[in-house]
Motif scaffolding. Structure first.
Motif, PDB file in Angstrom:
ATOM      1  N   THR A   1       0.842  -1.211   0.000  1.00 57.38           N
ATOM      2  CA  THR A   1       0.000   0.000   0.000  1.00 57.38           C
ATOM      3  C   THR A   1       0.872   1.255   0.000  1.00 57.38           C
ATOM      4  O   THR A   1       0.955   1.957  -0.993  1.00 57.38           O
ATOM      5  CB  THR A   1      -0.927   0.009   1.226  1.00 57.38           C
ATOM      6  OG1 THR A   1      -0.140  -0.024   2.429  1.00 57.38           O
ATOM      7  CG2 THR A   1      -1.886  -1.168   1.197  1.00 57.38           C
ATOM      8  N   VAL A   2       1.523   1.528   1.134  1.00 56.32           N
ATOM      9  CA  VAL A   2       2.410   2.687   1.287  1.00 56.32           C
ATOM     10  C   VAL A   2       3.583   2.242   2.159  1.00 56.32           C
ATOM     11  O   VAL A   2       3.567   1.135   2.709  1.00 56.32           O
ATOM     12  CB  VAL A   2       1.671   3.882   1.957  1.00 56.32           C
ATOM     13  CG1 VAL A   2       0.476   4.322   1.119  1.00 56.32           C
ATOM     14  CG2 VAL A   2       1.230   3.547   3.381  1.00 56.32           C
ATOM     15  N   TYR A   3       4.609   3.090   2.296  1.00 52.17           N
ATOM     16  CA  TYR A   3       5.716   2.775   3.203  1.00 52.17           C
ATOM     17  C   TYR A   3       5.248   2.902   4.649  1.00 52.17           C
ATOM     18  O   TYR A   3       4.473   3.797   4.998  1.00 52.17           O
ATOM     19  CB  TYR A   3       6.899   3.708   2.956  1.00 52.17           C
ATOM     20  CG  TYR A   3       7.826   3.217   1.857  1.00 52.17           C
ATOM     21  CD1 TYR A   3       8.982   2.509   2.145  1.00 52.17           C
ATOM     22  CD2 TYR A   3       7.518   3.434   0.518  1.00 52.17           C
ATOM     23  CE1 TYR A   3       9.827   2.042   1.140  1.00 52.17           C
ATOM     24  CE2 TYR A   3       8.353   2.970  -0.502  1.00 52.17           C
ATOM     25  CZ  TYR A   3       9.508   2.271  -0.174  1.00 52.17           C
ATOM     26  OH  TYR A   3      10.337   1.801  -1.170  1.00 52.17           O
ATOM     27  N   GLY A   4       5.712   1.972   5.503  1.00 52.70           N
ATOM     28  CA  GLY A   4       5.380   2.012   6.917  1.00 52.70           C
ATOM     29  C   GLY A   4       6.593   2.397   7.746  1.00 52.70           C
ATOM     30  O   GLY A   4       7.739   2.189   7.341  1.00 52.70           O
ATOM     31  N   LEU A   5       6.331   2.980   8.926  1.00 55.12           N
ATOM     32  CA  LEU A   5       7.388   3.309   9.882  1.00 55.12           C
ATOM     33  C   LEU A   5       7.280   2.302  11.015  1.00 55.12           C
ATOM     34  O   LEU A   5       6.392   2.401  11.860  1.00 55.12           O
ATOM     35  CB  LEU A   5       7.205   4.732  10.411  1.00 55.12           C
ATOM     36  CG  LEU A   5       8.224   5.183  11.458  1.00 55.12           C
ATOM     37  CD1 LEU A   5       9.620   5.264  10.863  1.00 55.12           C
ATOM     38  CD2 LEU A   5       7.823   6.536  12.039  1.00 55.12           C
ATOM     39  N   GLY A   6       8.185   1.298  11.022  1.00 54.03           N
ATOM     40  CA  GLY A   6       8.004   0.149  11.898  1.00 54.03           C
ATOM     41  C   GLY A   6       8.797   0.200  13.186  1.00 54.03           C
ATOM     42  O   GLY A   6       9.901   0.732  13.242  1.00 54.03           O
ATOM     43  N   ALA A   7       8.196  -0.398  14.230  1.00 57.89           N
ATOM     44  CA  ALA A   7       8.889  -0.639  15.502  1.00 57.89           C
ATOM     45  C   ALA A   7       8.356  -1.957  16.056  1.00 57.89           C
ATOM     46  O   ALA A   7       7.240  -2.373  15.720  1.00 57.89           O
ATOM     47  CB  ALA A   7       8.605   0.481  16.495  1.00 57.89           C
TER      48      ALA A   7
END
Ligand code: TXA
Ligand code: MG
Length: 332
Positions: free
Chosen positions: A35-41
């Motif tokens: 879908t879109v880029y994610g900001l992961g943790a």
């Protein structure tokens, strides 16, 4: 910039290992999804999750989606697995469907904004899946942009917004879908559409029967329901306005008054001029969503006074796109 190129189809093991190590160490990793880029943790590390909110400037009241690599992993994060969840995930995972279910104890309150439910999704992008498999932890990941701004569909978009906050950006080129996942609350019956997205409501209904999409259907007794639930969102910095039907007249007016205008049009035009940046958008919704955010990012960089978007038709396949455009056009 800590942008690491990675193959979108066959991600290199060394690169995935490095990103997985970062996640396990509590750092932030941006990664592509379909879908879109994610900001992961690491979703089980409340401190790491806190860094996501800080990096995005996101209100602590807005919960995060947790990404998993399997149905089994999803069920471990749910206190209860609603009846409709199973046929839905069997049909649509991996893919752009996010399910809201009762949360298990082990999911930190920071992820769910203190609420009793958690949003879960198994992404289909090979890089996202490889990262989840190697990291062996569920990954909380909102779209990798500053809160309320445009979602990123290219790694460069992430860098521009969040560079100093993220340990690593996995760059696999453009995200194929271009618009966020569909969010469906399956804790209620019938399930409720919370955010229209890349997976259409029709596809969901064909699989499991009617869902409640009242929020996104104009109703005679209620004024304009959809755009406003969370105010301005998915928005470029440049003021954006939408026009139902032919938008040429409006663009002409703005140009006449000396404004520099970006125009997403859907029909042929002879209008031209120094102050005009014309983008002829695709007439089909899949290609349109694939390009939308990248086009808006580019226009945002062009120093324009205004962006005018001719709305696509009010028909089911355009629901998510119209929702994003309406929200982007709100003033607050
Ligand atoms: O396509 C996507 O969904 C992307 C990629 C990275 O997976 N992620 C994404 O996340 O768009 P975000 O945080 O930008 O949007 C998540 C949406 C928000 O509208 C949030 O309010 C909603 O999901 N949400 C998250 N947890 C929820 C919950 N427990 N109950 C209701 N809504 C929830
Ligand atoms: Mg977002």
């Amino acid at each position: 910039m800590n942008l690491l190129p990675v193959s979108a189809t066959d991600p290199e093991a060394g690169i995935i290992d490095r990103a997985a190590d970062s996640l396990r160490a509590g750092r932030l990793v941006a990664f592509p999804t379909e879908t879109v880029y994610g900001l992961g943790a690491n979703a089980l590390d409340a401190e790491a999750v806190g860094r996501i909110f800080a990096a995005k400037g996101r209100p602590a009241t807005n919960p995060l989606i947790v990404h998993v690599d399997s149905i089994v992993a999803a069920r471990q994060l749910a206190a209860e697995w609603p009846t409709l969840a199973q046929p839905l995930v069997e049909r649509f995972w991996p893919g752009p469907l996010t399910l809201v279910v009762p949360k298990a104890e082990q999911v930190p309150a920071a992820v769910t904004a203190g609420g009793p439910t958690v949003a879960l999704r198994m992404p289909a992008h090979p890089v996202a899946l490889a990262l989840l498999r190697v990291a062996k932890v569920p990954v909380a990941a909102p779209s990798a942009n500053r809160s309320s701004l445009l979602s990123p569909t290219h790694a460069e978009h992430v860098g521009r917004d969040l560079e100093e906050h993220v340990d690593l950006i996995l760059d696999a080129g453009p995200c194929p879908g271009g618009i966020e996942s569909t969010v469906l609350d399956v804790t209620v019956s019938p399930p409720r559409l919370l955010r229209p997205g890349l997976l259409t409501a029709e596809a969901i209904e064909n699989a499991v029967g009617p869902i409640d999409r009242a929020r996104f259907t104009p109703q005679p007794h209620r004024p304009a329901p959809s755009p406003g639930l969370q105010g301005r969102h998915y928005a470029p910095v440049t003021p954006l306005e939408t026009v139902e039907g032919d938008s040429q007249e409006r663009v002409f007016q703005l140009l006449e008054s000396g404004q520099r205008v970006g125009w997403l049009s859907l029909r042929p035009t002879t209008l031209s001029g120094e102050g005009l940046r014309l983008v002829a958008m695709p007439a089909d919704s899949a290609n349109y969503s694939g390009q939308l955010y990248a086009v808006l990012h580019a226009l945002d960089d062009a120093g324009l006074d205004r962006i005018v978007v001719e709305l696509p038709p009010d028909s089911p396949e355009w629901l998510a796109i119209r929702d994003r455009l309406h929200r982007a056009s709100r003033s607050e």
